[in-house]
Design an enzyme around this catalytic site. Structure first.
Site, PDB file in Angstrom:
ATOM      1  N   HIS A 285       0.820  -1.224   0.000  1.00  0.00           N
ATOM      2  CA  HIS A 285       0.000   0.000   0.000  1.00  0.00           C
ATOM      3  C   HIS A 285       0.855   1.276   0.000  1.00  0.00           C
ATOM      4  O   HIS A 285       0.392   2.332   0.424  1.00  0.00           O
ATOM      5  CB  HIS A 285      -0.931   0.055   1.224  1.00  0.00           C
ATOM      6  CG  HIS A 285      -2.033  -0.944   1.218  1.00  0.00           C
ATOM      7  ND1 HIS A 285      -1.829  -2.263   1.502  1.00  0.00           N
ATOM      8  CD2 HIS A 285      -3.364  -0.803   0.986  1.00  0.00           C
ATOM      9  CE1 HIS A 285      -2.983  -2.910   1.455  1.00  0.00           C
ATOM     10  NE2 HIS A 285      -3.936  -2.055   1.128  1.00  0.00           N
TER      11      HIS A 285
ATOM     12  N   ASP B 122       0.939  -0.539  -7.641  1.00  0.00           N
ATOM     13  CA  ASP B 122       0.505  -0.860  -6.292  1.00  0.00           C
ATOM     14  C   ASP B 122      -0.634  -1.874  -6.310  1.00  0.00           C
ATOM     15  O   ASP B 122      -1.469  -1.865  -7.219  1.00  0.00           O
ATOM     16  CB  ASP B 122       0.031   0.415  -5.577  1.00  0.00           C
ATOM     17  CG  ASP B 122       0.009   0.264  -4.066  1.00  0.00           C
ATOM     18  OD1 ASP B 122      -0.902  -0.402  -3.552  1.00  0.00           O
ATOM     19  OD2 ASP B 122       0.902   0.808  -3.402  1.00  0.00           O
ATOM     20  N   GLY B 123      -0.665  -2.735  -5.289  1.00  0.00           N
ATOM     21  CA  GLY B 123      -1.759  -3.698  -5.193  1.00  0.00           C
ATOM     22  C   GLY B 123      -3.101  -3.045  -4.938  1.00  0.00           C
ATOM     23  O   GLY B 123      -4.143  -3.630  -5.233  1.00  0.00           O
ATOM     24  N   HIS B 124      -3.095  -1.841  -4.368  1.00  0.00           N
ATOM     25  CA  HIS B 124      -4.338  -1.116  -4.109  1.00  0.00           C
ATOM     26  C   HIS B 124      -4.368   0.141  -4.971  1.00  0.00           C
ATOM     27  O   HIS B 124      -3.663   1.105  -4.696  1.00  0.00           O
ATOM     28  CB  HIS B 124      -4.449  -0.732  -2.641  1.00  0.00           C
ATOM     29  CG  HIS B 124      -5.829  -0.318  -2.219  1.00  0.00           C
ATOM     30  ND1 HIS B 124      -6.610   0.579  -2.930  1.00  0.00           N
ATOM     31  CD2 HIS B 124      -6.593  -0.703  -1.151  1.00  0.00           C
ATOM     32  CE1 HIS B 124      -7.766   0.741  -2.314  1.00  0.00           C
ATOM     33  NE2 HIS B 124      -7.787  -0.025  -1.241  1.00  0.00           N
TER      34      HIS B 124
ATOM     35  N   HIS C 236     -11.725  -6.803  -4.887  1.00  0.00           N
ATOM     36  CA  HIS C 236     -11.965  -5.848  -3.806  1.00  0.00           C
ATOM     37  C   HIS C 236     -12.687  -4.610  -4.346  1.00  0.00           C
ATOM     38  O   HIS C 236     -12.177  -3.904  -5.215  1.00  0.00           O
ATOM     39  CB  HIS C 236     -10.612  -5.472  -3.200  1.00  0.00           C
ATOM     40  CG  HIS C 236     -10.663  -4.630  -1.986  1.00  0.00           C
ATOM     41  ND1 HIS C 236     -10.653  -3.256  -2.032  1.00  0.00           N
ATOM     42  CD2 HIS C 236     -10.710  -4.960  -0.661  1.00  0.00           C
ATOM     43  CE1 HIS C 236     -10.678  -2.765  -0.802  1.00  0.00           C
ATOM     44  NE2 HIS C 236     -10.710  -3.787   0.047  1.00  0.00           N
TER      45      HIS C 236
ATOM     46  N   GLU D 191     -13.792  -8.402   0.905  1.00  0.00           N
ATOM     47  CA  GLU D 191     -14.555  -7.155   0.695  1.00  0.00           C
ATOM     48  C   GLU D 191     -14.854  -6.942  -0.790  1.00  0.00           C
ATOM     49  O   GLU D 191     -14.694  -5.848  -1.325  1.00  0.00           O
ATOM     50  CB  GLU D 191     -13.767  -5.962   1.262  1.00  0.00           C
ATOM     51  CG  GLU D 191     -13.328  -6.162   2.703  1.00  0.00           C
ATOM     52  CD  GLU D 191     -12.417  -5.068   3.235  1.00  0.00           C
ATOM     53  OE1 GLU D 191     -12.458  -4.811   4.435  1.00  0.00           O
ATOM     54  OE2 GLU D 191     -11.660  -4.476   2.427  1.00  0.00           O
TER      55      GLU D 191
ATOM     56  N   GLU E 161     -19.142  -1.786   1.741  1.00  0.00           N
ATOM     57  CA  GLU E 161     -18.259  -0.923   2.532  1.00  0.00           C
ATOM     58  C   GLU E 161     -18.510   0.553   2.238  1.00  0.00           C
ATOM     59  O   GLU E 161     -18.693   0.962   1.088  1.00  0.00           O
ATOM     60  CB  GLU E 161     -16.804  -1.276   2.234  1.00  0.00           C
ATOM     61  CG  GLU E 161     -15.815  -0.499   3.078  1.00  0.00           C
ATOM     62  CD  GLU E 161     -14.378  -0.845   2.765  1.00  0.00           C
ATOM     63  OE1 GLU E 161     -13.482  -0.048   3.129  1.00  0.00           O
ATOM     64  OE2 GLU E 161     -14.128  -1.910   2.159  1.00  0.00           O
TER      65      GLU E 161
ATOM     66  N   CYS F 136     -16.465   2.963   2.246  1.00  0.00           N
ATOM     67  CA  CYS F 136     -15.442   3.488   1.333  1.00  0.00           C
ATOM     68  C   CYS F 136     -15.778   3.176  -0.124  1.00  0.00           C
ATOM     69  O   CYS F 136     -15.422   3.947  -1.022  1.00  0.00           O
ATOM     70  CB  CYS F 136     -14.079   2.901   1.668  1.00  0.00           C
ATOM     71  SG  CYS F 136     -13.242   3.690   3.063  1.00  0.00           S
TER      72      CYS F 136
ATOM     73  N   CYS G 224     -10.377   3.192   7.566  1.00  0.00           N
ATOM     74  CA  CYS G 224     -10.432   3.907   6.293  1.00  0.00           C
ATOM     75  C   CYS G 224     -11.750   4.651   6.105  1.00  0.00           C
ATOM     76  O   CYS G 224     -11.792   5.712   5.479  1.00  0.00           O
ATOM     77  CB  CYS G 224     -10.202   2.936   5.142  1.00  0.00           C
ATOM     78  SG  CYS G 224     -11.242   1.460   5.187  1.00  0.00           S
ATOM     79  N   CYS G 225     -12.846   4.103   6.642  1.00  0.00           N
ATOM     80  CA  CYS G 225     -14.166   4.661   6.342  1.00  0.00           C
ATOM     81  C   CYS G 225     -14.483   5.981   7.058  1.00  0.00           C
ATOM     82  O   CYS G 225     -15.039   6.895   6.439  1.00  0.00           O
ATOM     83  CB  CYS G 225     -15.253   3.633   6.644  1.00  0.00           C
ATOM     84  SG  CYS G 225     -15.195   2.166   5.596  1.00  0.00           S
TER      85      CYS G 225
END
Length: 656
Positions: free
Chosen positions: A147, A197-199, A275, A327, A343, A345, A423-424
């Site tokens: 991340h 990046d993986g995210h 995700h 998720e 979620e 987010c 995160c939310c």
């Protein structure tokens, strides 16, 4: 020195009572509360992260991590590799709040925070406190899990917002150094990393930075990250080189590449997989890059993802992500209500995606989804007191089942004070604080008014718009358009899908026929003053799912205007699943000013079974004996603000 750039929208002030309650909540409750949490001075209980990860801590330590990285304190890193992002999203929310609620004390705090971040940043621009403290030799070595670009991307977003509001050059310089660090390390060169990046997140952040600085290298790098995704076995090669059993987040190595949107190049992907937050962040970035570069293939990819999500994988409240395992999205029409994830987010990310698509194409559907998210999927994630939050937003919930069934324990029936993976909360804060940026879109000589949030707006072409309404409770929308230029201006007004069968328009007091063009009507505002009245259809409607959604077959959901309604146990005599709507029964709306700060409720005729004298777990079928009942529904966003109980959005409807 970079100076602030002007937008076609010069100034906007929110006057909506509904949204100003939320925006003031951000200033008075949310920002101070979250600042205390991140500084470990709040007396709270941190709820276990409900997505399946085991990492948990008793405090946030988000600020302390940065202080350790800056050399101001000694200690170890606490929390996830992306813990810094809690701070950055909070900073972004604070920046937006300063535009409508100037606060010298908050400005002092945020300026000092910028100083801390500058101290924590390394000379080459790198800044991720986890790796600086715990693993300085592993920077950019395990991007599938780390991340790192995601974290720095969130700072870049915050910096752009903070600079645009305050003109703070140091904040922007940190972001530029970060981006330059990425330019050095990533790319096709022999000494560069050919990965991503993986995210996803950095793509949209770099696009925002490009729009501010006009530095084309940042846009090119965003394009590079998009096109590299899924091209080869990059993640596996990195993990092999770094050490197979050296995970930085336990369990993530076992997720399939589709979880990371990396099973194949994104331009070849037909459906939204993996995700949910990662998907929509990637989509928002792709849409920005497509708009800024004119990349038609990338636009087609965005359209494909949009259609799959909105027409086959999205809940009626706008929630996305059907399973807590990763998720993630699942198959088309697989939309369970009691195990769903939805979620908060992901709804925020869907708003980003919708806004960017609206900039690309003038289609009412994009604004319809944006509205659905704003009034349902996002504000359901925050309590009415501003200090409790949902990570998961179910459409069917029961506290006893959640407490005793491990496959349901991610579904809370009360909002948490904070999460280990937080995160939310800050994501909701930055979205609400910036809601003024989601009302208009300007395309060449056309101003699009696509959200009904009362405001006063001034545009660079000499046009001012005053929009007044009591939306979402009432559907009368009044516009006063002042055109001080010598040229007529075209104003596009969206007619929501839920009102297209019955909406009325008058201009300067005279009723007008109109023609819909992809969900919009277009009017000419000549020099001078033009008064427009739009009457939206606020009748109560029953909605049903596509018959492929097995979970909702034979059920209906209630909606009035943009608001989806739910049945909450506290308002009924029995559990919510023991009621069936009467097929032709009366549906009555009333506004109750004393309930939950004031909201519109719906009373409905229903049937409920007579109680069994000797109930058994199973018994031979006998026809159910029904008796008349009356039920009370409240807007979905407001549930779980009173005593804990069960809740349902989709309701059985008695057959005629």
């Amino acid at each position: 020195m970079i100076t602030k750039k002007k937008n076609q929208l010069k100034d906007i002030q929110i006057t909506s009572e509904f949204w100003n309650q939320y925006r003031e909540l951000i200033v008075k409750e949310v920002l101070p509360y979250q600042w205390e949490v991140m500084n470990d001075s709040a007396d709270i209980s941190i709820t276990h992260e409900p997505g399946g990860n085991e990492e948990h801590q008793e405090h946030s330590h988000a600020i302390q991590n940065l202080e350790i990285a800056a050399g101001l304190k000694e200690g170890t890193h606490n929390g996830y590799t992306f813990q810094d992002t809690d701070v950055y999203k909070w900073l972004e929310a604070a920046a937006y709040s300063l535009t409508y609620h100037p606060d010298k004390e908050l400005r002092k705090i945020t300026d000092l925070l910028i100083d801390l971040i500058a101290q924590a940043q390394e000379g080459d621009g790198y800044l991720v406190s986890f790796f600086q403290i715990e693993a300085p030799d592993r920077k950019f070595a395990r991007l599938k899990q780390s991340h790192e670009l995601y974290t720095m991307g969130h700072y870049i977003e915050a910096a752009v917002a903070y600079f645009e509001v305050t003109g703070n050059q140091k904040a922007l310089s940190i972001a530029v150094k970060m981006a330059d660090c990425m330019l050095k390390h990533f790319g096709p060169g022999a000494d560069q990393i050919p990965g991503y990046d993986g995210h996803p997140e950095i793509e949209l952040a770099l696009a925002r930075l490009y729009e501010l600085t006009e530095e084309s290298n940042y846009l090119d790098l965003a394009h590079f990250f998009i096109d590299q995704r899924g091209q080869d076995d990059f993640f596996d090669r990195q993990i092999a080189a770094d050490g197979l059993d050296r995970d930085v987040i336990d369990g993530m190595r076992n997720f399939p590449l589709s979880y990371y949107q990396a099973a194949e190049p994104v331009r070849q992907q037909e459906t939204a997989e993996g995700h949910a937050v990662r998907v929509v962040y990637l989509c928002a970035g792709m849409a920005q890059v497509a708009r800024l570069t004119g990349d038609k293939s990338l636009l087609e990819t965005c359209q494909r993802f949009w259609n799959n999500i909105v027409h086959q994988k999205m809940y009626i409240t706008g929630g996305i992500g059907s399973t807590n395992i990763g998720e993630s999205f699942t198959g088309n029409y697989d939309l369970p209500n009691d195990t769903m994830y939805g979620e908060t987010c992901a709804s925020v990310g869907m708003v980003f995606f919708a806004r960017e698509m609206l900039k690309l194409e003038t289609k009412g559907e994009y604004a319809d989804v944006l509205e659905k998210q704003l009034f349902n999927g996002i504000i359901s994630g925050i309590s009415l007191d501003g200090t409790h939050f949902f990570y998961v937003n179910p459409l069917l919930a029961d506290p006893d089942i959640s407490a005793h069934n491990p496959s349901r324990n991610h579904v809370l029936t009360h909002r948490a004070e904070w999460f280990g993976c937080a995160c939310c909360p800050s994501n909701v804060a930055r979205l609400i604080a910036s809601v003024d940026q989601y009302i208009y879109a300007v395309k060449e000589d056309v101003i699009l008014s696509h959200q009904f949030i009362s405001n006063q707006a001034t545009f660079e072409n000499g046009v001012t718009i005053q929009q007044e309404s009591n939306f979402p409770w009432e559907g009368t929308i009044n516009y006063k358009v002042e055109n001080t230029s010598d040229e007529p201006c075209i104003l596009g007004i969206r007619i929501p899908q839920w009102s297209q069968k019955n909406a009325r328009l008058s201009i300067n007091g005279e009723t007008q026929d109109y023609q819909l063009n992809d969900g919009f009507i277009y009017l000419e505002a000549v020099p001078g003053t033009t008064s427009i009245e739009l009457l939206l259809d606020m009748s109560i409607k029953k909605y049903q799912s596509n018959t492929n959604v097995v979970y909702n077959f034979g059920k209906v959901a209630i909606q009035r205007g943009p608001l989806v309604y739910c049945l909450e146990e506290t308002d009924q005599e029995k559990s919510v699943w023991k009621y069936s709507l009467a097929p032709n029964g009366q549906l009555d709306y009333r506004f109750e000013s004393e309930l939950l700060g004031g909201l519109g409720v719906i009373y409905a005729a229903a049937k409920t079974p007579e109680e069994e004298k000797e109930p058994s777990l199973y018994h031979e079928y006998i026809p159910t004996k029904w008796k008349d009942a009356k039920i009370k529904l409240i807007p979905y966003y407001a549930w779980a603000n009173r005593e804990e109980g069960n809740m349902a959005v989709w309701l059985d409807q008695e057959k005629n």
